[in-house]
Design a protein around this motif. Structure first.
Motif, PDB file in Angstrom:
ATOM      1  N   SER A 110      -8.370  13.944  -6.591  1.00 43.45           N
ATOM      2  CA  SER A 110      -9.145  12.871  -7.208  1.00 43.45           C
ATOM      3  C   SER A 110      -8.248  11.923  -7.988  1.00 43.45           C
ATOM      4  N   VAL A 111      -7.279  12.476  -8.717  1.00 46.21           N
ATOM      5  CA  VAL A 111      -6.361  11.633  -9.490  1.00 46.21           C
ATOM      6  C   VAL A 111      -5.553  10.733  -8.566  1.00 46.21           C
ATOM      7  N   VAL A 112      -5.034  11.303  -7.485  1.00 48.72           N
ATOM      8  CA  VAL A 112      -4.251  10.499  -6.536  1.00 48.72           C
ATOM      9  C   VAL A 112      -5.129   9.435  -5.881  1.00 48.72           C
ATOM     10  N   LEU A 113      -6.324   9.825  -5.458  1.00 44.16           N
ATOM     11  CA  LEU A 113      -7.232   8.879  -4.807  1.00 44.16           C
ATOM     12  C   LEU A 113      -7.632   7.751  -5.752  1.00 44.16           C
ATOM     13  N   LEU A 114      -7.964   8.089  -6.989  1.00 44.93           N
ATOM     14  CA  LEU A 114      -8.314   7.057  -7.964  1.00 44.93           C
ATOM     15  C   LEU A 114      -7.114   6.166  -8.279  1.00 44.93           C
ATOM     16  N   GLY A 115      -5.921   6.770  -8.289  1.00 42.45           N
ATOM     17  CA  GLY A 115      -4.713   5.976  -8.494  1.00 42.45           C
ATOM     18  C   GLY A 115      -4.503   4.966  -7.385  1.00 42.45           C
ATOM     19  N   ILE A 116      -4.730   5.390  -6.142  1.00 41.29           N
ATOM     20  CA  ILE A 116      -4.591   4.476  -4.993  1.00 41.29           C
ATOM     21  C   ILE A 116      -5.632   3.363  -5.073  1.00 41.29           C
ATOM     22  N   LEU A 117      -6.864   3.723  -5.372  1.00 44.58           N
ATOM     23  CA  LEU A 117      -7.930   2.723  -5.483  1.00 44.58           C
ATOM     24  C   LEU A 117      -7.640   1.739  -6.612  1.00 44.58           C
ATOM     25  N   CYS A 118      -7.197   2.252  -7.751  1.00 38.16           N
ATOM     26  CA  CYS A 118      -6.838   1.385  -8.865  1.00 38.16           C
ATOM     27  C   CYS A 118      -5.675   0.475  -8.482  1.00 38.16           C
ATOM     28  N   GLY A 119      -4.712   1.024  -7.719  1.00 36.86           N
ATOM     29  CA  GLY A 119      -3.573   0.232  -7.277  1.00 36.86           C
ATOM     30  C   GLY A 119      -3.970  -0.892  -6.339  1.00 36.86           C
ATOM     31  N   VAL A 120      -4.898  -0.602  -5.421  1.00 37.82           N
ATOM     32  CA  VAL A 120      -5.360  -1.632  -4.485  1.00 37.82           C
ATOM     33  C   VAL A 120      -6.028  -2.775  -5.250  1.00 37.82           C
ATOM     34  N   ILE A 121      -6.852  -2.420  -6.232  1.00 35.45           N
ATOM     35  CA  ILE A 121      -7.486  -3.460  -7.047  1.00 35.45           C
ATOM     36  C   ILE A 121      -6.428  -4.213  -7.851  1.00 35.45           C
ATOM     37  N   GLY A 122      -5.440  -3.489  -8.366  1.00 34.92           N
ATOM     38  CA  GLY A 122      -4.387  -4.115  -9.141  1.00 34.92           C
ATOM     39  C   GLY A 122      -3.550  -5.105  -8.332  1.00 34.92           C
ATOM     40  N   MET A 123      -3.441  -4.878  -7.027  1.00 34.36           N
ATOM     41  CA  MET A 123      -2.687  -5.807  -6.167  1.00 34.36           C
ATOM     42  C   MET A 123      -3.238  -7.221  -6.251  1.00 34.36           C
ATOM     43  N   TYR A 124      -4.537  -7.336  -6.487  1.00 34.57           N
ATOM     44  CA  TYR A 124      -5.199  -8.634  -6.425  1.00 34.57           C
ATOM     45  C   TYR A 124      -5.501  -9.249  -7.796  1.00 34.57           C
ATOM     46  N   ILE A 125      -5.568  -8.409  -8.838  1.00 38.45           N
ATOM     47  CA  ILE A 125      -5.960  -8.982 -10.138  1.00 38.45           C
ATOM     48  C   ILE A 125      -4.851  -8.946 -11.180  1.00 38.45           C
ATOM     49  N   LEU A 126      -3.755  -8.216 -10.903  1.00 39.76           N
ATOM     50  CA  LEU A 126      -2.698  -8.139 -11.910  1.00 39.76           C
ATOM     51  C   LEU A 126      -1.509  -9.039 -11.535  1.00 39.76           C
ATOM     52  N   ILE A 170       0.833  -1.207   0.000  1.00 37.35           N
ATOM     53  CA  ILE A 170       0.000   0.000   0.000  1.00 37.35           C
ATOM     54  C   ILE A 170       0.863   1.251   0.000  1.00 37.35           C
ATOM     55  N   PHE A 171       1.954   1.200   0.775  1.00 32.99           N
ATOM     56  CA  PHE A 171       2.842   2.360   0.855  1.00 32.99           C
ATOM     57  C   PHE A 171       3.387   2.731  -0.521  1.00 32.99           C
ATOM     58  N   MET A 172       3.840   1.727  -1.284  1.00 36.01           N
ATOM     59  CA  MET A 172       4.384   2.004  -2.606  1.00 36.01           C
ATOM     60  C   MET A 172       3.289   2.444  -3.578  1.00 36.01           C
ATOM     61  N   ILE A 173       2.086   1.958  -3.373  1.00 35.73           N
ATOM     62  CA  ILE A 173       0.967   2.400  -4.210  1.00 35.73           C
ATOM     63  C   ILE A 173       0.738   3.897  -4.014  1.00 35.73           C
ATOM     64  N   ILE A 174       0.775   4.345  -2.753  1.00 35.82           N
ATOM     65  CA  ILE A 174       0.585   5.775  -2.459  1.00 35.82           C
ATOM     66  C   ILE A 174       1.721   6.600  -3.045  1.00 35.82           C
ATOM     67  N   ILE A 175       2.959   6.133  -2.876  1.00 33.53           N
ATOM     68  CA  ILE A 175       4.129   6.853  -3.398  1.00 33.53           C
ATOM     69  C   ILE A 175       4.049   6.989  -4.911  1.00 33.53           C
ATOM     70  N   PHE A 176       3.725   5.890  -5.596  1.00 28.71           N
ATOM     71  CA  PHE A 176       3.689   5.914  -7.055  1.00 28.71           C
ATOM     72  C   PHE A 176       2.472   6.681  -7.575  1.00 28.71           C
ATOM     73  N   PRO A 232       1.382  -0.952  -7.473  1.00 24.08           N
ATOM     74  CA  PRO A 232       1.979   0.305  -7.919  1.00 24.08           C
ATOM     75  C   PRO A 232       1.884   0.496  -9.438  1.00 24.08           C
ATOM     76  N   ALA A 233       1.973  -0.595 -10.193  1.00 28.32           N
ATOM     77  CA  ALA A 233       1.850  -0.499 -11.648  1.00 28.32           C
ATOM     78  C   ALA A 233       0.459   0.005 -12.035  1.00 28.32           C
ATOM     79  N   ALA A 234      -0.572  -0.503 -11.369  1.00 26.74           N
ATOM     80  CA  ALA A 234      -1.943  -0.065 -11.648  1.00 26.74           C
ATOM     81  C   ALA A 234      -2.148   1.388 -11.240  1.00 26.74           C
ATOM     82  N   ALA A 235      -1.457   1.811 -10.168  1.00 25.48           N
ATOM     83  CA  ALA A 235      -1.542   3.219  -9.753  1.00 25.48           C
ATOM     84  C   ALA A 235      -0.981   4.132 -10.841  1.00 25.48           C
TER      85      ALA A 235
END
Length: 354
Positions: free
Chosen positions: A338-354, A268-274, A304-307
């Protein structure tokens, strides 16, 4: 009784000619710079599963703040975008003198979802990066187009680029494309529409008054003089901020995108950073694809890639500076968050499906 009819007819014909001329210039420019090259690039992506090297280079290489590094990145970046940037400035200036204010107000002037939707849909043929689309967004705002419609056009260009979605499917996977499409739609249409709430509501009666006032006002000067004034003002304002901010991003990119260890590659930390880094950094159109591909080959996790998938193309510090005078500060802060928040949300989803 009928003295106004010839004037009205003449004005209508002139409006049609101006709109047709603007569309002709836009179509010719986009066909030359975007549509034809991207067709060839789609073939390359389908056959090689790559569209080139990452503009960030090898992520395992360490570095520090360096103006030499900044200059090197700026040269690579501007070599990739300068033609599209010129087209963006050209269209942004021509928009102000060719497209009738009343026509734009009628179609894109309301704070309704309809105007926002039209702005977003009209961005699809553009396929521009966030910085190249910025001058057109500035031109729209100068013509009193609503915040929502202008934002939808600006954000839709890089995030819903049809060519980028095609490249992404061949190079990364359909899962990346699906995530990008879903979050791109939310950003382009949802966030842009909500941004209208951060400015005073413009009622239909107010638009009617503005349209009547514009209709009564006579344009001063010839077309050439008005266009040169618009082009000169836009160029003098845009180019210095654009060049300096790109140099800055190039200098600090080694800090924005540090080498990630295996232990932190999908946290999660790297998702926020990226997410934050991707929102700030500036790239050419579709450059997020080889960046993500290269990072993942060096061990970056799906999160982080999804973020980066949503934050890298959407906006950047340079593009925010380009539109800073055209949108209320509250709107821009809302878009950034909004961009950062959507990036974090996309990253969290990406952790599980990518």
């Amino acid at each position: 009784m009928n003295h106004s009819l010839p004037s009205q007819s003449t004005r209508s014909k002139r409006t049609i000619i101006y709109i047709a001329l603007f569309l002709l210039i836009a179509i010719a420019g986009l066909a030359y710079l975007k549509w034809i090259p991207y067709y060839d690039k789609s073939i390359l992506a389908a056959t090689t599963h790559s569209i080139g090297d990452s503009i960030l280079g090898d992520p395992s290489e360490s570095g520090s703040f360096s103006w030499e590094s900044a200059w090197s990145y700026a040269l690579i970046y501007f070599n990739s975008v300068w033609k599209a940037a010129v087209l963006g400035i050209l269209l942004g200036s021509l928009l102000q003198v060719l497209l009738p204010a009343n026509w734009l107000l009628r179609v894109l002037g309301k704070t309704s979802f309809g105007s926002t939707a039209i702005g977003g849909l009209s961005s699809l043929p553009g396929m521009m990066c966030t910085c190249c689309a910025a001058p057109v967004a500035v031109g729209l705002r100068k013509k009193n187009v609503s915040v929502g419609a202008s934002l939808a056009f600006w954000l839709g260009n890089p995030t819903l680029n049809p060519a980028t979605l095609i490249f992404m499917t061949f190079v990364l996977s359909w899962k990346f494309t699906l995530l990008r499409l879903i979050f791109g739609i939310i950003l382009t249409f949802g966030v842009s529409y909500l941004a209208n709430r951060f400015v005073p509501d413009v009622k239909q009666v107010d638009i009617d008054k503005i349209m009547k006032k514009v209709d009564e006002e006579k344009e001063s000067g010839s077309f050439i003089s008005r266009w040169m004034k618009s082009l000169g003002t836009m160029t003098l304002y845009i180019l210095p901020a654009y060049i300096l901010s790109v140099l800055l991003m190039g200098a600090i990119r080694v800090w924005l995108f540090p080498h990630v260890s295996e232990a932190s590659a999908n946290t999660i930390f790297m998702i926020i950073i990226f997410s934050i880094a991707g929102m700030l950094f500036v790239i050419p159109t579709a450059a997020e694809i080889p960046i993500i591909q290269t990072f993942m080959s060096f061990g970056l996790g799906g999160g982080p890639a999804a973020a980066l998938l949503i934050t890298l193309p959407s906006i950047s510090l340079p593009s925010l500076l380009l539109v800073a005078r055209s949108f209320p500060k509250r709107v821009l802060f809302f878009v950034v968050g909004s961009v950062v928040l959507l990036g974090i949300l996309c990253g969290v989803i990406g952790m599980y499906i990518l």
